[in-house]
Design a protein around this motif. Structure first.
Motif, PDB file in Angstrom:
ATOM      1  N   ASP A 188     -87.853  16.857  83.617  1.00  9.01           N
ATOM      2  CA  ASP A 188     -87.370  18.225  83.657  1.00  9.01           C
ATOM      3  C   ASP A 188     -88.338  19.131  82.933  1.00  9.01           C
ATOM      4  OD1 ASP A 188     -84.734  17.970  84.959  1.00  9.01           O
ATOM      5  OD2 ASP A 188     -84.268  16.710  83.243  1.00  9.01           O
ATOM      6  N   LEU A 189     -88.668  20.273  83.527  1.00 10.03           N
ATOM      7  CA  LEU A 189     -89.478  21.261  82.852  1.00 10.03           C
ATOM      8  C   LEU A 189     -88.646  22.044  81.847  1.00 10.03           C
ATOM      9  CD1 LEU A 189     -91.527  22.627  85.900  1.00 10.03           C
ATOM     10  CD2 LEU A 189     -92.094  20.753  84.348  1.00 10.03           C
ATOM     11  N   VAL A 190     -87.347  22.192  82.110  1.00  4.73           N
ATOM     12  CA  VAL A 190     -86.406  22.878  81.237  1.00  4.73           C
ATOM     13  C   VAL A 190     -85.189  21.974  81.064  1.00  4.73           C
ATOM     14  CG1 VAL A 190     -84.971  24.929  80.940  1.00  4.73           C
ATOM     15  CG2 VAL A 190     -87.204  25.137  82.044  1.00  4.73           C
ATOM     16  N   THR A 191     -84.651  21.923  79.857  1.00  3.36           N
ATOM     17  CA  THR A 191     -83.495  21.064  79.593  1.00  3.36           C
ATOM     18  C   THR A 191     -82.275  21.593  80.335  1.00  3.36           C
ATOM     19  OG1 THR A 191     -84.361  20.551  77.394  1.00  3.36           O
ATOM     20  CG2 THR A 191     -82.029  20.096  77.807  1.00  3.36           C
ATOM     21  N   PRO A 192     -81.613  20.776  81.142  1.00  4.48           N
ATOM     22  CA  PRO A 192     -80.431  21.246  81.879  1.00  4.48           C
ATOM     23  C   PRO A 192     -79.225  21.422  80.963  1.00  4.48           C
ATOM     24  CG  PRO A 192     -80.764  18.904  82.234  1.00  4.48           C
ATOM     25  CD  PRO A 192     -81.948  19.368  81.452  1.00  4.48           C
ATOM     26  N   ASN A 193     -78.276  22.220  81.423  1.00  3.68           N
ATOM     27  CA  ASN A 193     -77.002  22.368  80.719  1.00  3.68           C
ATOM     28  C   ASN A 193     -76.101  21.186  81.071  1.00  3.68           C
ATOM     29  OD1 ASN A 193     -77.942  24.837  79.848  1.00  3.68           O
ATOM     30  ND2 ASN A 193     -76.674  26.053  81.244  1.00  3.68           N
ATOM     31  N   ILE A 194     -75.717  20.411  80.076  1.00  3.91           N
ATOM     32  CA  ILE A 194     -74.889  19.230  80.305  1.00  3.91           C
ATOM     33  C   ILE A 194     -73.780  19.197  79.261  1.00  3.91           C
ATOM     34  CG2 ILE A 194     -74.796  16.705  80.405  1.00  3.91           C
ATOM     35  CD1 ILE A 194     -77.745  16.709  81.140  1.00  3.91           C
TER      36      ILE A 194
ATOM     37  N   ARG B 134     -69.029  28.615  76.689  1.00  2.00           N
ATOM     38  CA  ARG B 134     -69.983  29.728  76.771  1.00  2.00           C
ATOM     39  C   ARG B 134     -70.006  30.364  78.160  1.00  2.00           C
ATOM     40  NH1 ARG B 134     -75.477  27.217  74.769  1.00  2.00           N
ATOM     41  NH2 ARG B 134     -76.176  29.352  75.222  1.00  2.00           N
ATOM     42  N   ARG B 135     -69.190  29.842  79.081  1.00  2.80           N
ATOM     43  CA  ARG B 135     -69.089  30.355  80.445  1.00  2.80           C
ATOM     44  C   ARG B 135     -70.423  30.278  81.172  1.00  2.80           C
ATOM     45  NH1 ARG B 135     -64.072  30.329  81.934  1.00  2.80           N
ATOM     46  NH2 ARG B 135     -64.439  31.998  83.466  1.00  2.80           N
ATOM     47  N   LEU B 136     -71.082  29.131  81.036  1.00  5.24           N
ATOM     48  CA  LEU B 136     -72.355  28.900  81.683  1.00  5.24           C
ATOM     49  C   LEU B 136     -72.246  27.732  82.652  1.00  5.24           C
ATOM     50  CD1 LEU B 136     -74.735  29.157  78.567  1.00  5.24           C
ATOM     51  CD2 LEU B 136     -74.156  30.962  80.212  1.00  5.24           C
ATOM     52  N   GLY B 137     -72.933  27.831  83.779  1.00  6.14           N
ATOM     53  CA  GLY B 137     -72.954  26.722  84.722  1.00  6.14           C
ATOM     54  C   GLY B 137     -73.550  25.487  84.077  1.00  6.14           C
TER      55      GLY B 137
ATOM     56  N   VAL C 174     -81.517  26.979  85.150  1.00  3.19           N
ATOM     57  CA  VAL C 174     -80.706  26.746  83.953  1.00  3.19           C
ATOM     58  C   VAL C 174     -80.243  28.083  83.389  1.00  3.19           C
ATOM     59  CG1 VAL C 174     -80.632  25.739  81.652  1.00  3.19           C
ATOM     60  CG2 VAL C 174     -81.986  24.635  83.442  1.00  3.19           C
ATOM     61  N   GLN C 175     -78.939  28.306  83.410  1.00  3.11           N
ATOM     62  CA  GLN C 175     -78.340  29.557  82.959  1.00  3.11           C
ATOM     63  C   GLN C 175     -78.202  29.576  81.438  1.00  3.11           C
ATOM     64  OE1 GLN C 175     -74.451  30.111  84.651  1.00  3.11           O
ATOM     65  NE2 GLN C 175     -74.220  32.208  83.894  1.00  3.11           N
ATOM     66  N   THR C 176     -78.569  30.709  80.818  1.00  2.64           N
ATOM     67  CA  THR C 176     -78.459  30.842  79.360  1.00  2.64           C
ATOM     68  C   THR C 176     -77.559  31.990  78.926  1.00  2.64           C
ATOM     69  OG1 THR C 176     -80.466  32.217  79.289  1.00  2.64           O
ATOM     70  CG2 THR C 176     -80.736  29.838  78.960  1.00  2.64           C
ATOM     71  N   ARG C 177     -77.195  32.894  79.840  1.00  2.00           N
ATOM     72  CA  ARG C 177     -76.277  33.988  79.546  1.00  2.00           C
ATOM     73  C   ARG C 177     -75.270  34.090  80.673  1.00  2.00           C
ATOM     74  NH1 ARG C 177     -79.048  39.583  78.974  1.00  2.00           N
ATOM     75  NH2 ARG C 177     -76.835  40.166  79.077  1.00  2.00           N
TER      76      ARG C 177
ATOM     77  N   MET D   6     -70.905  19.864  94.291  1.00  2.00           N
ATOM     78  CA  MET D   6     -69.481  20.183  94.234  1.00  2.00           C
ATOM     79  C   MET D   6     -68.756  19.315  93.216  1.00  2.00           C
ATOM     80  SD  MET D   6     -68.593  20.568  98.285  1.00  2.00           S
ATOM     81  CE  MET D   6     -69.049  22.015  99.237  1.00  2.00           C
ATOM     82  N   ARG D   7     -69.132  18.055  93.166  1.00  2.00           N
ATOM     83  CA  ARG D   7     -68.433  17.081  92.328  1.00  2.00           C
ATOM     84  C   ARG D   7     -68.868  17.161  90.861  1.00  2.00           C
ATOM     85  NH1 ARG D   7     -70.292  12.673  94.728  1.00  2.00           N
ATOM     86  NH2 ARG D   7     -72.034  12.547  93.251  1.00  2.00           N
ATOM     87  N   ASP D   8     -70.159  17.371  90.621  1.00  2.00           N
ATOM     88  CA  ASP D   8     -70.724  17.132  89.296  1.00  2.00           C
ATOM     89  C   ASP D   8     -71.099  18.385  88.523  1.00  2.00           C
ATOM     90  OD1 ASP D   8     -70.579  14.351  89.618  1.00  2.00           O
ATOM     91  OD2 ASP D   8     -72.478  14.291  90.709  1.00  2.00           O
ATOM     92  N   PHE D   9     -70.971  19.557  89.131  1.00  2.21           N
ATOM     93  CA  PHE D   9     -71.409  20.787  88.474  1.00  2.21           C
ATOM     94  C   PHE D   9     -70.248  21.767  88.386  1.00  2.21           C
ATOM     95  CE2 PHE D   9     -73.602  24.869  88.083  1.00  2.21           C
ATOM     96  CZ  PHE D   9     -74.652  24.564  87.232  1.00  2.21           C
ATOM     97  N   THR D  10     -70.152  22.479  87.270  1.00  7.58           N
ATOM     98  CA  THR D  10     -69.140  23.507  87.064  1.00  7.58           C
ATOM     99  C   THR D  10     -69.808  24.871  87.012  1.00  7.58           C
ATOM    100  OG1 THR D  10     -67.734  21.999  85.796  1.00  7.58           O
ATOM    101  CG2 THR D  10     -67.327  24.351  85.543  1.00  7.58           C
ATOM    102  N   THR D  11     -69.347  25.799  87.837  1.00 10.87           N
ATOM    103  CA  THR D  11     -69.909  27.146  87.863  1.00 10.87           C
ATOM    104  C   THR D  11     -68.974  28.130  87.170  1.00 10.87           C
ATOM    105  OG1 THR D  11     -68.885  27.660  89.993  1.00 10.87           O
ATOM    106  CG2 THR D  11     -71.086  26.694  90.048  1.00 10.87           C
TER     107      THR D  11
END
Length: 316
Positions: A3-9, A16-19, A109-112, A222-227
């Motif tokens: 990964d070039l950027v650390t994912p949100n996990i 924080r209302r982030l994906g 990767v969302q930060t805000r 759909m299964r593994d990510f929360t938006t």
């Protein structure tokens, strides 16, 4: 799986209302599906993560040359690999950038938090400003079409034209059928076989039950990510009419996202420089069903725009 950027996990991002991906196992499953689907695409000439005020956006560049590029915006949960049927043909004619939408499954990767249509336009405007081009052509499918047009409403300065493939909640309101798909497909622990049937339904009856890389990727998202994205704002008549850019709108006649004929009528009535076509045999998966025809139509449109003769005067 670098990964070039650390994912949100993990659940901390929910507060924080982030994906984010639900847990490390969810991310591993998704990333394996993503890498497998990416393997079916042409090799990108460049890959990088573009900083915006709302997070980093994964961008791939395909093709060569120095013409006005196309920027591709995918549908919901689909990310860059959904363009597998289109990329080679488009990139053979002009430079192409493909983006993973911010706040959606993918490698952005969302930060805000994104709380409004203006925010949605803001991150995309930031990306375009950092690509180094005075103008770009936007091409979006489904929610990617809404995203492209939303930018044209809020920040049109760098846009040469907008091409829309059965855009969602733009010319026609979302139907109850689409709501059923959305609610069913995104419920945690929803049976995988049912999720695949819903994908097939939205794609006009296409078989999504087999080992298909893009279908696997969409299902994994759909299964593994929360938006945590705002509901796409339905534009007013004045907002649609106020977009003075050349717009190509290809409406799928078998779409369940909206009423196709009503959507085409609204687009024809309001777009000041619009070429609007209703394709009777197409479903919402129009880009994969008719890749050569879509590519040819979009390329003719953007070529005409670059030549100063965009074909908005064609029969609509």
């Amino acid at each position: 799986m670098n990964d070039l950027v650390t994912p949100n996990i993990g659940a901390a991002y929910r507060r924080r209302r982030l994906g984010h991906f639900r847990d490390p196992s969810a991310y591993t499953r998704y990333r394996e599906a993503y890498d497998r689907a990416m393997a079916d695409l042409p090799r990108p000439a460049q890959t990088w993560d573009v900083e915006t005020r709302f997070g980093t956006v994964r961008v791939y560049r395909f093709g060569a040359g120095d013409g006005v590029p196309l920027v591709l915006l995918p549908g919901r949960t689909a990310s860059t690999p959904m363009w597998s049927s289109n990329l080679a043909g488009l990139a053979a004619h002009r430079p192409v950038y493909a983006l993973d939408l911010l706040g959606e499954p993918g490698l952005s990767v969302q930060t805000r938090p994104l709380t409004s249509a203006a925010d949605q336009a803001g991150w995309l405007a930031d990306v375009l400003a950092r690509l180094g081009h005075d103008r770009v052509h936007l091409l979006g499918v489904s929610i990617g079409g809404w995203t492209a047009f939303n930018l044209a409403v809020h920040a049109p300065d760098r846009i040469a034209s907008v091409s829309l493939l059965d855009p969602a909640n733009l010319f026609g309101r979302i139907t109850w059928k689409a709501v059923v798909v959305s609610l069913g497909a995104f419920v945690p622990f929803f049976p995988e076989s049912w999720r695949r049937r819903l994908l097939g339904w939205i794609s006009g009856g296409a078989d999504a039950t087999g080992d298909l890389p893009v279908a696997n990727l969409i299902s994994a998202g759909m299964r593994d990510f929360t938006t945590f994205l705002p509901v796409p704002t339905y534009p007013t008549d004045d907002q649609v009419a106020g977009v003075g850019l050349p717009v190509l709108a290809l409406i799928a006649g078998r779409s369940i996202i909206h009423n196709p004929r009503k959507a085409a009528r609204r687009a024809r009535r309001l777009l000041s420089r619009g070429a609007v076509e209703l394709w009777p045999d197409a479903s919402h998966a129009i880009n994969g069903e008719f890749p050569d025809r879509v590519n040819a139509r979009v390329l003719a449109f953007v070529d005409g725009t670059d030549a100063g003769s965009a074909d908005e005067g064609l029969p609509r």
